[in-house]
Scaffold this motif. Sequence first.
Motif, PDB file in Angstrom:
ATOM      1  N   ASP A 118       0.818  -1.217   0.000  1.00 58.88           N
ATOM      2  CA  ASP A 118       0.000   0.000   0.000  1.00 58.88           C
ATOM      3  C   ASP A 118       0.851   1.265   0.000  1.00 58.88           C
ATOM      4  N   PHE A 119       2.159   1.129   0.240  1.00 50.02           N
ATOM      5  CA  PHE A 119       3.038   2.293   0.315  1.00 50.02           C
ATOM      6  C   PHE A 119       3.426   2.828  -1.069  1.00 50.02           C
ATOM      7  N   THR A 120       3.313   1.995  -2.085  1.00 55.04           N
ATOM      8  CA  THR A 120       3.876   2.295  -3.406  1.00 55.04           C
ATOM      9  C   THR A 120       3.541   3.689  -3.938  1.00 55.04           C
ATOM     10  N   PRO A 121       2.278   4.145  -3.901  1.00 54.89           N
ATOM     11  CA  PRO A 121       1.985   5.471  -4.476  1.00 54.89           C
ATOM     12  C   PRO A 121       2.607   6.633  -3.710  1.00 54.89           C
ATOM     13  N   PHE A 122       3.103   6.354  -2.505  1.00 55.61           N
ATOM     14  CA  PHE A 122       3.565   7.438  -1.634  1.00 55.61           C
ATOM     15  C   PHE A 122       5.079   7.418  -1.406  1.00 55.61           C
TER      16      PHE A 122
END
Length: 237
Positions: free
Chosen positions: A152-156
């Motif tokens: 879930d961290f990928t876009p940030f």
Amino acid sequence: LSISKAKVMVTTVAAILVPMNAVQASTLTYESTVDLEKTNFEKQITLPKFDSSLGELESVLFELSGNVEGSVSLENEDATAALVTGNLAAEISLKKPLPDDSLLLVALPTASVNQELSAYDGDFDFDGASGVKLTDISNTKKESTLLTIPDDFTPFVGDGSFNLLLEAIGNSTATGAGNLSARFETFAGATVAVSYTYAKKDEPKPRKKVPESGVSATILIGLAATMVLTKSKIRFS
């Protein structure tokens, strides 16, 4: 001449300091604010991404503080008095970056007012015995969500920044009389914050080299202080 052997006891204590890499948790927080304006509207929120060179990302916390502010005008048109309620409300939602565009957070700030109004006085003016206008009404609602799954961290994570879509919709309502007129002025605003918690390793401190002369002196002093002559005897024949 004979001299008995002297019993000598020497105690040596050595302390060895081993440098360790202590793992420390650190947090970086960024925020962006949308000023109050009339609903309904959409705004783009821009926040910095996490720089992965700082350490290993452990969690991403998003916080949404939604504000509603405005006025409520009520007119009781019933033939009898009534206790009426005005709810100044907004639905403030925050969506993830494209192409996901899924819902990240929703805040529902609501400011409620109650007013006892007489039977309709014949004047539709939100005034007099049967009407009222209430101003400077406001409330704030805070919501948050914590991301802990690495996927879930990928876009940030990375260089630059990311965009979130903020949407504010007016949801004001009035109840309490069978014949009730209401007018609302609904303004909404929000503050969005992102907090990155990550683990980093401190650089080990270089070990200081002790000069040889200092080591020798320390050893000599230690031996002198701890040596104990327990028995000495001389016999003549």
